[in-house]
Design a protein around this motif. Sequence first.
Motif, PDB file in Angstrom:
ATOM      1  N   THR A   1       0.808  -1.236   0.000  1.00  0.00           N
ATOM      2  CA  THR A   1       0.000   0.000   0.000  1.00  0.00           C
ATOM      3  C   THR A   1       0.829   1.268   0.000  1.00  0.00           C
ATOM      4  OG1 THR A   1      -0.108   0.126   2.416  1.00  0.00           O
ATOM      5  CG2 THR A   1      -1.845  -1.145   1.292  1.00  0.00           C
ATOM      6  N   GLY A   2       2.075   1.168   0.416  1.00  0.00           N
ATOM      7  CA  GLY A   2       2.886   2.367   0.550  1.00  0.00           C
ATOM      8  C   GLY A   2       2.643   3.086   1.863  1.00  0.00           C
ATOM      9  N   THR A   3       1.812   2.503   2.730  1.00  0.00           N
ATOM     10  CA  THR A   3       1.509   3.089   4.036  1.00  0.00           C
ATOM     11  C   THR A   3       1.840   2.069   5.109  1.00  0.00           C
ATOM     12  OG1 THR A   3      -0.295   4.372   3.078  1.00  0.00           O
ATOM     13  CG2 THR A   3      -0.298   4.124   5.471  1.00  0.00           C
ATOM     14  N   MET A   4       2.757   2.410   5.982  1.00  0.00           N
ATOM     15  CA  MET A   4       3.141   1.498   7.051  1.00  0.00           C
ATOM     16  C   MET A   4       1.953   1.233   7.967  1.00  0.00           C
ATOM     17  SD  MET A   4       6.955   2.818   8.080  1.00  0.00           S
ATOM     18  CE  MET A   4       6.979   1.672   9.448  1.00  0.00           C
ATOM     19  N   ASP A   5       1.916   0.061   8.571  1.00  0.00           N
ATOM     20  CA  ASP A   5       0.824  -0.316   9.460  1.00  0.00           C
ATOM     21  C   ASP A   5       0.582   0.722  10.547  1.00  0.00           C
ATOM     22  OD1 ASP A   5       0.381  -2.628   8.066  1.00  0.00           O
ATOM     23  OD2 ASP A   5       1.302  -3.948   9.541  1.00  0.00           O
ATOM     24  N   ILE A   6       1.647   1.214  11.160  1.00  0.00           N
ATOM     25  CA  ILE A   6       1.444   2.151  12.272  1.00  0.00           C
ATOM     26  C   ILE A   6       0.820   3.453  11.788  1.00  0.00           C
ATOM     27  CG2 ILE A   6       3.137   1.151  13.849  1.00  0.00           C
ATOM     28  CD1 ILE A   6       5.132   3.267  12.938  1.00  0.00           C
ATOM     29  N   ASP A   7       1.177   3.909  10.599  1.00  0.00           N
ATOM     30  CA  ASP A   7       0.542   5.108  10.049  1.00  0.00           C
ATOM     31  C   ASP A   7      -0.920   4.824   9.705  1.00  0.00           C
ATOM     32  OD1 ASP A   7       2.901   6.556  10.287  1.00  0.00           O
ATOM     33  OD2 ASP A   7       3.520   6.125   8.232  1.00  0.00           O
ATOM     34  N   TYR A   8      -1.170   3.665   9.119  1.00  0.00           N
ATOM     35  CA  TYR A   8      -2.542   3.277   8.806  1.00  0.00           C
ATOM     36  C   TYR A   8      -3.373   3.194  10.085  1.00  0.00           C
ATOM     37  CZ  TYR A   8      -6.608   0.612   7.479  1.00  0.00           C
ATOM     38  OH  TYR A   8      -7.897   0.202   7.305  1.00  0.00           O
ATOM     39  N   ASP A   9      -2.776   2.638  11.137  1.00  0.00           N
ATOM     40  CA  ASP A   9      -3.486   2.508  12.408  1.00  0.00           C
ATOM     41  C   ASP A   9      -3.900   3.883  12.945  1.00  0.00           C
ATOM     42  OD1 ASP A   9      -3.078  -0.202  12.187  1.00  0.00           O
ATOM     43  OD2 ASP A   9      -1.492  -0.275  13.706  1.00  0.00           O
ATOM     44  N   ILE A  10      -3.014   4.858  12.827  1.00  0.00           N
ATOM     45  CA  ILE A  10      -3.344   6.218  13.271  1.00  0.00           C
ATOM     46  C   ILE A  10      -4.457   6.794  12.396  1.00  0.00           C
ATOM     47  CG2 ILE A  10      -2.499   8.569  13.645  1.00  0.00           C
ATOM     48  CD1 ILE A  10       0.319   7.285  14.011  1.00  0.00           C
ATOM     49  N   LEU A  11      -4.361   6.570  11.084  1.00  0.00           N
ATOM     50  CA  LEU A  11      -5.416   7.033  10.175  1.00  0.00           C
ATOM     51  C   LEU A  11      -6.760   6.407  10.536  1.00  0.00           C
ATOM     52  CD1 LEU A  11      -3.573   6.889   6.759  1.00  0.00           C
ATOM     53  CD2 LEU A  11      -4.649   8.908   7.740  1.00  0.00           C
ATOM     54  N   TRP A  12      -6.755   5.096  10.753  1.00  0.00           N
ATOM     55  CA  TRP A  12      -7.986   4.395  11.089  1.00  0.00           C
ATOM     56  C   TRP A  12      -8.570   4.936  12.389  1.00  0.00           C
ATOM     57  CZ3 TRP A  12      -9.788   1.923  15.293  1.00  0.00           C
ATOM     58  CH2 TRP A  12     -11.008   1.268  15.140  1.00  0.00           C
ATOM     59  N   PHE A  13      -7.717   5.084  13.408  1.00  0.00           N
ATOM     60  CA  PHE A  13      -8.172   5.584  14.706  1.00  0.00           C
ATOM     61  C   PHE A  13      -8.802   6.963  14.565  1.00  0.00           C
ATOM     62  CE2 PHE A  13      -7.369   8.270  18.377  1.00  0.00           C
ATOM     63  CZ  PHE A  13      -7.998   7.563  19.374  1.00  0.00           C
ATOM     64  N   THR A  14      -8.138   7.843  13.824  1.00  0.00           N
ATOM     65  CA  THR A  14      -8.636   9.199  13.630  1.00  0.00           C
ATOM     66  C   THR A  14      -9.983   9.184  12.917  1.00  0.00           C
ATOM     67  OG1 THR A  14      -6.368  10.025  13.577  1.00  0.00           O
ATOM     68  CG2 THR A  14      -8.071  11.470  12.677  1.00  0.00           C
ATOM     69  N   GLU A  15     -10.086   8.388  11.864  1.00  0.00           N
ATOM     70  CA  GLU A  15     -11.357   8.295  11.138  1.00  0.00           C
ATOM     71  C   GLU A  15     -12.454   7.729  12.037  1.00  0.00           C
ATOM     72  OE1 GLU A  15     -14.675   6.743   9.113  1.00  0.00           O
ATOM     73  OE2 GLU A  15     -13.210   5.421  10.066  1.00  0.00           O
ATOM     74  N   ALA A  16     -12.127   6.738  12.843  1.00  0.00           N
ATOM     75  CA  ALA A  16     -13.122   6.146  13.742  1.00  0.00           C
ATOM     76  C   ALA A  16     -13.613   7.176  14.760  1.00  0.00           C
ATOM     77  CB  ALA A  16     -12.540   4.923  14.448  1.00  0.00           C
ATOM     78  N   CYS A  17     -12.702   7.984  15.277  1.00  0.00           N
ATOM     79  CA  CYS A  17     -13.091   9.038  16.225  1.00  0.00           C
ATOM     80  C   CYS A  17     -14.012  10.061  15.565  1.00  0.00           C
ATOM     81  CB  CYS A  17     -11.859   9.737  16.795  1.00  0.00           C
ATOM     82  SG  CYS A  17     -10.924   8.750  17.974  1.00  0.00           S
ATOM     83  N   LEU A  18     -13.656  10.484  14.350  1.00  0.00           N
ATOM     84  CA  LEU A  18     -14.480  11.458  13.635  1.00  0.00           C
ATOM     85  C   LEU A  18     -15.853  10.876  13.316  1.00  0.00           C
ATOM     86  CD1 LEU A  18     -11.760  12.879  11.246  1.00  0.00           C
ATOM     87  CD2 LEU A  18     -12.864  14.104  13.126  1.00  0.00           C
ATOM     88  N   SER A  19     -15.876   9.632  12.873  1.00  0.00           N
ATOM     89  CA  SER A  19     -17.141   8.971  12.564  1.00  0.00           C
ATOM     90  C   SER A  19     -18.005   8.849  13.816  1.00  0.00           C
ATOM     91  CB  SER A  19     -16.858   7.591  11.969  1.00  0.00           C
ATOM     92  OG  SER A  19     -18.052   6.914  11.688  1.00  0.00           O
ATOM     93  N   ASN A  20     -17.375   8.512  14.917  1.00  0.00           N
ATOM     94  CA  ASN A  20     -18.095   8.392  16.183  1.00  0.00           C
ATOM     95  C   ASN A  20     -18.678   9.740  16.607  1.00  0.00           C
ATOM     96  OD1 ASN A  20     -18.894   6.581  18.304  1.00  0.00           O
ATOM     97  ND2 ASN A  20     -17.498   7.710  19.627  1.00  0.00           N
TER      98      ASN A  20
END
Length: 76
Positions: A10-29
């Motif tokens: 993907t060109g995106t390291m897991d830890i960066d993806y994890d931060i992206l996912w967390f941020t999106e989940a917070c915004l969605s919530n």
Amino acid sequence: MSTAETGGITGTMDIDYDILWFTEACLSNALRLEGYIHDAERAGDEELAEFFRRAQHESRKGAEQGKQLLARRLAV
């Protein structure tokens, strides 16, 4: 061969993806909680509305912290 994606595909390291996912989940919530707040207010349940407002505040705070962390890490 490992099944974990570490950025090679993907060109995106897991830890960066994890931060992206967390941020999106917070915004969605935070968005979802807005509806819950309105539902509680319509029902006249201020205690529940306030509970959801506090939860929404924490979700917004998590999203902001995630955005700041991601910005610092991607600026490198």
